[in-house]
Design an enzyme around this catalytic site. Structure first.
Site, PDB file in Angstrom:
ATOM      1  N   TYR A 156       3.176   9.847  -0.546  1.00  0.00           N
ATOM      2  CA  TYR A 156       4.248   9.262   0.269  1.00  0.00           C
ATOM      3  C   TYR A 156       5.623   9.502  -0.368  1.00  0.00           C
ATOM      4  CZ  TYR A 156       0.398   6.571   2.443  1.00  0.00           C
ATOM      5  OH  TYR A 156      -0.763   6.175   3.055  1.00  0.00           O
ATOM      6  N   HIS A 177      -7.687   9.537  -1.897  1.00  0.00           N
ATOM      7  CA  HIS A 177      -7.017   9.512  -0.588  1.00  0.00           C
ATOM      8  C   HIS A 177      -7.857  10.161   0.524  1.00  0.00           C
ATOM      9  CE1 HIS A 177      -2.617   9.224   1.003  1.00  0.00           C
ATOM     10  NE2 HIS A 177      -3.483   8.989   1.971  1.00  0.00           N
ATOM     11  N   LYS A 192      -2.730   5.929  -4.304  1.00  0.00           N
ATOM     12  CA  LYS A 192      -3.844   6.831  -3.990  1.00  0.00           C
ATOM     13  C   LYS A 192      -3.683   8.187  -4.665  1.00  0.00           C
ATOM     14  CE  LYS A 192      -3.673   4.657   0.570  1.00  0.00           C
ATOM     15  NZ  LYS A 192      -2.249   4.608   0.957  1.00  0.00           N
ATOM     16  N   ASP A 239       0.838  -1.204   0.000  1.00  0.00           N
ATOM     17  CA  ASP A 239       0.000   0.000   0.000  1.00  0.00           C
ATOM     18  C   ASP A 239       0.871   1.250   0.000  1.00  0.00           C
ATOM     19  OD1 ASP A 239      -2.899   1.156   0.678  1.00  0.00           O
ATOM     20  OD2 ASP A 239      -1.417   2.265   1.854  1.00  0.00           O
TER      21      ASP A 239
HETATM   22  P1  NDP Z   1       0.996   1.420  11.795  1.00  0.00           P
HETATM   23  O1  NDP Z   1      -0.167   1.424  12.706  1.00  0.00           O
HETATM   24  O2  NDP Z   1       1.137   0.351  10.790  1.00  0.00           O
HETATM   25  O3  NDP Z   1       2.280   1.468  12.733  1.00  0.00           O
HETATM   26  C1  NDP Z   1       3.572   1.609  12.235  1.00  0.00           C
HETATM   27  C2  NDP Z   1       4.489   1.902  13.405  1.00  0.00           C
HETATM   28  O4  NDP Z   1       4.506   0.798  14.294  1.00  0.00           O
HETATM   29  C3  NDP Z   1       5.898   2.143  12.974  1.00  0.00           C
HETATM   30  O5  NDP Z   1       6.454   3.089  13.864  1.00  0.00           O
HETATM   31  C4  NDP Z   1       6.570   0.782  13.168  1.00  0.00           C
HETATM   32  O6  NDP Z   1       7.936   0.977  13.461  1.00  0.00           O
HETATM   33  C5  NDP Z   1       5.816   0.245  14.367  1.00  0.00           C
HETATM   34  N1  NDP Z   1       5.662  -1.223  14.326  1.00  0.00           N
HETATM   35  C6  NDP Z   1       5.368  -2.001  13.250  1.00  0.00           C
HETATM   36  N2  NDP Z   1       5.275  -3.288  13.595  1.00  0.00           N
HETATM   37  C7  NDP Z   1       5.504  -3.353  14.921  1.00  0.00           C
HETATM   38  C8  NDP Z   1       5.564  -4.415  15.839  1.00  0.00           C
HETATM   39  N3  NDP Z   1       5.346  -5.671  15.460  1.00  0.00           N
HETATM   40  N4  NDP Z   1       5.835  -4.124  17.143  1.00  0.00           N
HETATM   41  C9  NDP Z   1       6.053  -2.854  17.530  1.00  0.00           C
HETATM   42  N5  NDP Z   1       6.013  -1.786  16.708  1.00  0.00           N
HETATM   43  C10 NDP Z   1       5.742  -2.043  15.396  1.00  0.00           C
HETATM   44  O7  NDP Z   1       1.057   2.891  11.129  1.00  0.00           O
HETATM   45  P2  NDP Z   1       0.938   3.522   9.687  1.00  0.00           P
HETATM   46  O8  NDP Z   1       0.435   4.898   9.908  1.00  0.00           O
HETATM   47  O9  NDP Z   1       2.183   3.355   8.920  1.00  0.00           O
HETATM   48  O10 NDP Z   1      -0.252   2.722   8.959  1.00  0.00           O
HETATM   49  C11 NDP Z   1      -0.054   1.599   8.128  1.00  0.00           C
HETATM   50  C12 NDP Z   1      -0.244   1.963   6.666  1.00  0.00           C
HETATM   51  O11 NDP Z   1      -1.544   2.470   6.419  1.00  0.00           O
HETATM   52  C13 NDP Z   1       0.662   3.100   6.186  1.00  0.00           C
HETATM   53  O12 NDP Z   1       2.002   2.732   6.072  1.00  0.00           O
HETATM   54  C14 NDP Z   1      -0.023   3.477   4.901  1.00  0.00           C
HETATM   55  O13 NDP Z   1       0.282   2.552   3.872  1.00  0.00           O
HETATM   56  C15 NDP Z   1      -1.486   3.396   5.330  1.00  0.00           C
HETATM   57  N6  NDP Z   1      -2.012   4.706   5.766  1.00  0.00           N
HETATM   58  C16 NDP Z   1      -3.020   5.283   5.016  1.00  0.00           C
HETATM   59  C17 NDP Z   1      -3.555   6.492   5.381  1.00  0.00           C
HETATM   60  C18 NDP Z   1      -4.662   7.067   4.555  1.00  0.00           C
HETATM   61  O14 NDP Z   1      -5.002   8.241   4.752  1.00  0.00           O
HETATM   62  N7  NDP Z   1      -5.235   6.334   3.648  1.00  0.00           N
HETATM   63  C19 NDP Z   1      -3.067   7.255   6.537  1.00  0.00           C
HETATM   64  C20 NDP Z   1      -2.030   6.564   7.293  1.00  0.00           C
HETATM   65  C21 NDP Z   1      -1.556   5.342   6.911  1.00  0.00           C
HETATM   66  P3  NDP Z   1       9.116   0.338  12.527  1.00  0.00           P
HETATM   67  O15 NDP Z   1       8.851   0.706  11.099  1.00  0.00           O
HETATM   68  O16 NDP Z   1      10.336   0.998  13.103  1.00  0.00           O
HETATM   69  O17 NDP Z   1       9.065  -1.127  12.774  1.00  0.00           O
END
Ligand code: NDP
Length: 280
Positions: A54, A116, A83, A49
């Site tokens: 981004y 988006h 998006k 995604d």
């Molecule tokens: P998430 O809820 O997926 O959380 C990501 C965070 O959690 C990062 O800091 C990551 O750190 C940490 N993390 C990941 N796995 C673990 C684990 N197993 N244990 C502990 N910490 C963990 O956040 P996102 O906001 O990135 O949401 C996911 C996706 O959704 C986005 O990447 C994007 O593709 C989408 N999105 C879409 C939006 C929209 O408006 N349509 C808005 C926001 C997001 P690290 O990378 O250091 O592991």
């Protein structure tokens, strides 16, 4: 219930979408995004995604090409979402933006293209553009993101095609019950963004207790809770170990009581912008 990372849900237009994918929001263009997308695909993920905003579509595309070459998988095995950014909303601008995303990704089609955010006064024109891209066979499915019930009602009043997906903020602090029920009735697949509340739920006491009971991590409990609610989920991590951990959620089942206990954590608390009050 899905039992494997590559299991799919069938969208209302018949296209199959994996239940779990990798998110790449805030993942840096270049080495960081290339290596995390490659790690995900190498470990069995088939859905990625991204979004124009981004700024990492080129790296996502590079990772896809390298994975295809190195792992012997095919483009059709992957499910790629991008998006339409707010500044590109409108009919002609949306058509152009789709082409720009394809070019950056180096792909000749996307599996899913989403509006988006529901930009007032613009999203209906944008939707017409997405409908036309879909009808020309250039994208396999079209949907929306951050649409509340009233946005969906409004969109569908004039739409020819119903969105297949609505991607929204969804996690134990924001359980979106009405929206989830609405989407289920309308056969619009709900997809969770920030499923881990960007890491903010990892220390939650109740979730830690449930995790200990199942011998799983808090992240795994929350992602499993998504799946048992029939919600597609796309956790983001740039760390291979966590990418693997987040996908290891197909071998256990939360009890009804534990599902309800997690539901009860809801505080209607957003960590991202409110779709009714955003100014970008
Ligand atoms: P998430 O809820 O997926 O959380 C990501 C965070 O959690 C990062 O800091 C990551 O750190 C940490 N993390 C990941 N796995 C673990 C684990 N197993 N244990 C502990 N910490 C963990 O956040 P996102 O906001 O990135 O949401 C996911 C996706 O959704 C986005 O990447 C994007 O593709 C989408 N999105 C879409 C939006 C929209 O408006 N349509 C808005 C926001 C997001 P690290 O990378 O250091 O592991």
């Amino acid at each position: 219930m899905p039992t494997h990372l590559q299991d799919t849900t069938t969208l209302h237009n018949g296209v199959k979408m994996p239940w779990l994918g990798l998110g790449v929001y805030k993942v840096q263009e270049g080495e960081e995004v290339v290596s995390s997308v490659k790690a995900a695909i190498r470990n069995g993920y088939r859905s990625i995604d991204t979004a124009a905003v981004y700024g990492n579509e080129e790296g996502v595309g590079q990772a896809i090409r390298e994975s295809i070459a190195e792992l012997g998988i095919k483009r059709e095995d992957l499910f790629v979402t991008s998006k339409l950014w707010n500044a590109d909303q409108g009919f002609d601008t949306a058509l152009q933006a789709y082409e720009v995303s394809l070019k950056k990704l180096g792909l000749d089609y996307l599996d899913l293209y989403l509006i988006h955010w529901p930009v007032k006064g613009k999203y209906k024109e944008s939707w017409k553009a997405l409908e036309s891209i879909y009808k020309e066979g250039k994208v396999r499915a079209i949907g929306v993101s951050n649409f509340q019930i009233h946005h969906l009602d409004d969109l569908m009043q004039d739409a020819e095609l119903k969105p297949v997906v609505n991607q929204v903020e969804f996690h134990p602090l924001l359980t979106q019950k009405e929206l989830l029920d609405y989407c289920k009735r309308a056969e619009i697949q709900l997809e969770a963004w920030s499923p881990l509340a960007q890491g903010q739920i990892i220390d939650n006491e109740l979730l830690r207790g449930i995790a200990a009971k199942y011998g799983k991590s808090v992240a795994q409990i929350v992602l499993r809770w998504d799946l048992q609610h029939g919600v597609v989920t796309i956790p983001k991590s740039v760390k291979e170990q966590r990418i693997v951990e987040n996908a290891d959620v197909f071998d256990f089942e939360l009890s009804d009581d534990d599902m309800s206990a997690i539901d009860a954590l809801n505080e209607n608390r957003r960590i991202g912008p409110d779709p009714d009050h955003f100014n970008f």
